[in-house]
Motif scaffolding. Structure first.
Motif, PDB file in Angstrom:
ATOM      1  N   GLU A  43     -11.915  51.975 -44.161  1.00  0.00           N
ATOM      2  CA  GLU A  43     -11.417  50.605 -44.314  1.00  0.00           C
ATOM      3  C   GLU A  43     -12.348  49.865 -45.257  1.00  0.00           C
ATOM      4  OE1 GLU A  43     -10.444  46.580 -41.655  1.00  0.00           O
ATOM      5  OE2 GLU A  43     -11.473  48.293 -40.746  1.00  0.00           O
ATOM      6  N   VAL A  44     -11.780  49.237 -46.273  1.00  0.00           N
ATOM      7  CA  VAL A  44     -12.570  48.476 -47.245  1.00  0.00           C
ATOM      8  C   VAL A  44     -12.619  47.024 -46.801  1.00  0.00           C
ATOM      9  CG1 VAL A  44     -12.792  47.757 -49.643  1.00  0.00           C
ATOM     10  CG2 VAL A  44     -11.908  50.039 -49.101  1.00  0.00           C
ATOM     11  N   LYS A  45     -13.827  46.531 -46.534  1.00  0.00           N
ATOM     12  CA  LYS A  45     -14.019  45.143 -46.130  1.00  0.00           C
ATOM     13  C   LYS A  45     -14.672  44.380 -47.273  1.00  0.00           C
ATOM     14  CE  LYS A  45     -14.444  46.149 -41.175  1.00  0.00           C
ATOM     15  NZ  LYS A  45     -15.278  45.980 -39.952  1.00  0.00           N
ATOM     16  N   THR A  46     -13.974  43.370 -47.754  1.00  0.00           N
ATOM     17  CA  THR A  46     -14.467  42.596 -48.889  1.00  0.00           C
ATOM     18  C   THR A  46     -15.853  42.024 -48.610  1.00  0.00           C
ATOM     19  OG1 THR A  46     -12.185  41.989 -49.412  1.00  0.00           O
ATOM     20  CG2 THR A  46     -13.933  40.715 -50.479  1.00  0.00           C
ATOM     21  N   SER A  47     -16.734  42.195 -49.593  1.00  0.00           N
ATOM     22  CA  SER A  47     -18.110  41.669 -49.524  1.00  0.00           C
ATOM     23  C   SER A  47     -18.926  42.294 -48.395  1.00  0.00           C
ATOM     24  CB  SER A  47     -18.112  40.135 -49.365  1.00  0.00           C
ATOM     25  OG  SER A  47     -17.406  39.517 -50.423  1.00  0.00           O
ATOM     26  N   SER A  48     -18.440  43.386 -47.837  1.00  0.00           N
ATOM     27  CA  SER A  48     -19.172  44.034 -46.754  1.00  0.00           C
ATOM     28  C   SER A  48     -19.396  45.510 -47.036  1.00  0.00           C
ATOM     29  CB  SER A  48     -18.420  43.865 -45.424  1.00  0.00           C
ATOM     30  OG  SER A  48     -19.125  44.491 -44.367  1.00  0.00           O
ATOM     31  N   GLY A  49     -18.335  46.216 -47.425  1.00  0.00           N
ATOM     32  CA  GLY A  49     -18.490  47.635 -47.719  1.00  0.00           C
ATOM     33  C   GLY A  49     -17.303  48.457 -47.266  1.00  0.00           C
TER      34      GLY A  49
END
Length: 243
Positions: free
Chosen positions: A60-66
């Protein structure tokens, strides 16, 4: 095609690391730059691989997190079941647009390969394999990796879920001429580079499939009602008293 093959290699390598426990569920993958150095590929190739892994529900791609690792959807418990009707509707929506996209980017080589699958279907040479390849060639011709992945997953469902396998078998067993004509019309629209016609031809193909599925389902339901009625009649019949 070389870049496409390369990012698939990276997808497979990262999946091996995830499955081995190197990156367990909930953990974060290394940054894009670090992954590019680890696998000795470009950062765009890593981005393509991450997109593929996300579509596969491995990350899962989390914006500004990784990028975070998910539970393997093939081993995690799930009560979600996809019916043959749902699959066919989803395929119509995605593959209709895939045909429209492919119409403007398909190559002569790909058209020739499509024609070969039509010949195989017409001659009865592994027709199911030819059918699958026909749809995948069109998906590849979109030049959109996410579309290709979606269609590949549709086929995985089609070939792995017993209820869907049986439903589609019932449809395909009695519709060779219809299937042949529908595939030929899709091919001709792609050959003309006509997006609207290609989309419409693909939709007509799936519309016939889903209507046939409904007809088969209704026939089975009626047969079950008839069977239960006969069992009830036998149970309470007075024929043995009045015969």
């Amino acid at each position: 095609m070389k870049n496409r093959r390369m990012f698939w290699q990276i997808v497979e390598k990262i999946e091996v690391l995830i499955d081995s426990g190197k990156y367990p569920p909930g953990s974060r993958l290394p940054p894009e730059r670090e992954l590019a150095e680890t696998f000795n590929v470009s950062r765009p190739t890593i981005r393509e691989a991450i997109i593929a892994l996300e579509v596969r529900q491995r990350v899962e791609v989390k914006t500004s997190s990784g990028v975070y690792v998910l539970e393997n959807p093939n081993t995690a418990s799930s009560n979600v079941k996809v019916s043959a009707f749902e699959l066919t509707q989803a395929r119509a929506l995605v593959e209709g647009e895939a045909a429209a996209l492919a119409a403007v980017s398909i190559t002569e080589e790909e058209l020739a390969r499509l024609d070969e699958t039509l010949t195989a279907m017409e001659k009865g040479i592994e027709p199911e394999k030819a059918d699958r390849e026909f749809h995948l060639i069109i998906s590849r011709a979109t030049r959109n990796s996410a579309v290709l992945l979606a269609v590949e997953q549709f086929w995985q469902l089609r070939d792995s879920e017993p209820e869907i396998i049986n439903a589609y078998k019932s449809v395909c067993d009695g519709s060779d001429s219809d299937r042949m004509e529908e595939h030929r019309n899709i091919y001709l629209a792609l050959q003309k580079r006509d997006s609207a016609e290609a989309r419409a031809a693909m939709h007509l193909h799936f519309n016939r499939l889903i209507n046939t599925l409904f007809a088969i389902s209704e026939a089975k339901a009626l047969e079950e009602v008839r069977k239960q009625s006969n069992q009830t009649r036998d149970l309470y019949s007075l024929n043995h008293l009045v015969g």
